[in-house]
Design an enzyme around this catalytic site. Structure first.
Site, PDB file in Angstrom:
ATOM      1  N   THR A   1       2.031  -2.008   8.883  1.00 24.42           N
ATOM      2  CA  THR A   1       2.374  -3.012   9.894  1.00 24.42           C
ATOM      3  C   THR A   1       2.690  -4.374   9.289  1.00 24.42           C
ATOM      4  O   THR A   1       3.260  -5.233   9.967  1.00 24.42           O
ATOM      5  CB  THR A   1       1.181  -3.233  10.846  1.00 24.42           C
ATOM      6  OG1 THR A   1       0.055  -3.638  10.042  1.00 24.42           O
ATOM      7  CG2 THR A   1       0.840  -1.973  11.626  1.00 24.42           C
TER       8      THR A   1
ATOM      9  N   ASP B   1       0.876  -1.167   0.000  1.00 29.75           N
ATOM     10  CA  ASP B   1       0.000   0.000   0.000  1.00 29.75           C
ATOM     11  C   ASP B   1       0.917   1.221   0.000  1.00 29.75           C
ATOM     12  O   ASP B   1       2.136   1.088  -0.206  1.00 29.75           O
ATOM     13  CB  ASP B   1      -1.026  -0.042   1.144  1.00 29.75           C
ATOM     14  CG  ASP B   1      -0.409   0.212   2.519  1.00 29.75           C
ATOM     15  OD1 ASP B   1       0.838   0.332   2.613  1.00 29.75           O
ATOM     16  OD2 ASP B   1      -1.170   0.278   3.507  1.00 29.75           O
TER      17      ASP B   1
ATOM     18  N   CYS C   1       2.776  -3.377   3.928  1.00 29.15           N
ATOM     19  CA  CYS C   1       1.915  -2.259   4.306  1.00 29.15           C
ATOM     20  C   CYS C   1       2.547  -1.662   5.557  1.00 29.15           C
ATOM     21  O   CYS C   1       3.707  -1.976   5.858  1.00 29.15           O
ATOM     22  CB  CYS C   1       0.454  -2.680   4.508  1.00 29.15           C
ATOM     23  SG  CYS C   1       0.141  -3.718   5.946  1.00 29.15           S
TER      24      CYS C   1
ATOM     25  N   HIS D   1       5.678 -31.246   8.309  1.00 31.75           N
ATOM     26  CA  HIS D   1       5.212 -29.901   7.927  1.00 31.75           C
ATOM     27  C   HIS D   1       4.253 -29.971   6.743  1.00 31.75           C
ATOM     28  O   HIS D   1       3.333 -29.168   6.650  1.00 31.75           O
ATOM     29  CB  HIS D   1       6.407 -28.994   7.626  1.00 31.75           C
ATOM     30  CG  HIS D   1       7.335 -28.854   8.778  1.00 31.75           C
ATOM     31  ND1 HIS D   1       6.952 -28.280   9.983  1.00 31.75           N
ATOM     32  CD2 HIS D   1       8.621 -29.254   8.944  1.00 31.75           C
ATOM     33  CE1 HIS D   1       7.968 -28.323  10.830  1.00 31.75           C
ATOM     34  NE2 HIS D   1       8.987 -28.910  10.229  1.00 31.75           N
TER      35      HIS D   1
ATOM     36  N   HIS E   1       8.946 -24.408   7.233  1.00 30.15           N
ATOM     37  CA  HIS E   1       7.849 -25.068   7.947  1.00 30.15           C
ATOM     38  C   HIS E   1       6.478 -24.825   7.331  1.00 30.15           C
ATOM     39  O   HIS E   1       5.608 -25.687   7.414  1.00 30.15           O
ATOM     40  CB  HIS E   1       7.816 -24.589   9.410  1.00 30.15           C
ATOM     41  CG  HIS E   1       8.971 -25.102  10.210  1.00 30.15           C
ATOM     42  ND1 HIS E   1       9.053 -24.932  11.579  1.00 30.15           N
ATOM     43  CD2 HIS E   1      10.108 -25.755   9.852  1.00 30.15           C
ATOM     44  CE1 HIS E   1      10.177 -25.481  12.032  1.00 30.15           C
ATOM     45  NE2 HIS E   1      10.844 -25.974  10.985  1.00 30.15           N
TER      46      HIS E   1
HETATM   47  C1  RB5 Z   1      -2.306   2.507   6.420  1.00 28.75           C
HETATM   48  O1  RB5 Z   1      -2.264   3.705   7.133  1.00 28.75           O
HETATM   49  C2  RB5 Z   1      -2.169   1.337   7.363  1.00 28.75           C
HETATM   50  O2  RB5 Z   1      -3.351   1.100   8.026  1.00 28.75           O
HETATM   51  C3  RB5 Z   1      -1.732   0.116   6.594  1.00 28.75           C
HETATM   52  O3  RB5 Z   1      -0.530   0.379   5.941  1.00 28.75           O
HETATM   53  C4  RB5 Z   1      -1.480  -1.141   7.387  1.00 28.75           C
HETATM   54  O4  RB5 Z   1      -0.658  -0.920   8.473  1.00 28.75           O
HETATM   55  C5  RB5 Z   1      -2.659  -1.943   7.727  1.00 28.75           C
HETATM   56  O5  RB5 Z   1      -2.586  -3.058   8.248  1.00 28.75           O
END
Ligand code: RB5
Length: 144
Positions: A67, A8, A65, A133, A98
């Protein structure tokens, strides 16, 4: 290896670095976007990369993304995808050995380039171990 890469907006900068690393290590890479840091919705790119891996168009995928959580959860909704969130380089090794993971995901806001490079090295160095596995991976399927 043919690799699909996507993110993203939060992962765009590291995505460029990943594409460069992959091409520098002899992989054929398709950047499935986005190409700017304008806000986008991570499921759109997770599904795009996920479908291309599940269909065999690409052998493996890399997703980012903020996180790594939203993009990995979304990719795992595509049947045939096993997307692993990589929080440290050892995860990349074990996700291959695994889990026979076929997409590696990073949280761009919680990692750094050195960790990404080491994780990519580990990911492409490790092979699925099969055996017990395989039995467990075979049990990964939609259930209710
Ligand atoms: C975007 O701001 C953020 O929510 C996205 O990059 C991600 O961390 C979502 O899981």
């Amino acid at each position: 290896m043919k690799i699909a890469v996507g993110s993203d907006h939060a992962g765009v900068e590291f995505k460029k670095e990943i594409v460069a690393w992959l091409e520098g290590h002899g992989h054929t890479c398709t950047d499935m976007g986005p190409y700017t840091e304008d806000s986008v919705d991570y499921p759109d790119y997770a599904h795009k990369v996920g479908r291309s891996v599940a269909s065999g168009e690409h052998e493996q995928g890399i997703l980012l993304c903020g996180t790594g959580i939203g993009i990995s959860v979304s990719a795992n909704k595509v049947p045939g995808v096993r997307a692993a969130l990589c929080c440290r380089p050892e995860y990349a090794t074990l996700a291959r050995q695994h889990n026979n993971a076929n997409i590696l995901c990073f949280g761009a806001r919680f990692t750094d380039l050195a960790t990404i490079h080491e994780s990519l090295h580990n990911w492409f160095s490790a092979d699925f171990e099969g055996g017990r596995h395989q039995r467990r991976v075979d049990k990964i399927e939609p259930c209710c």
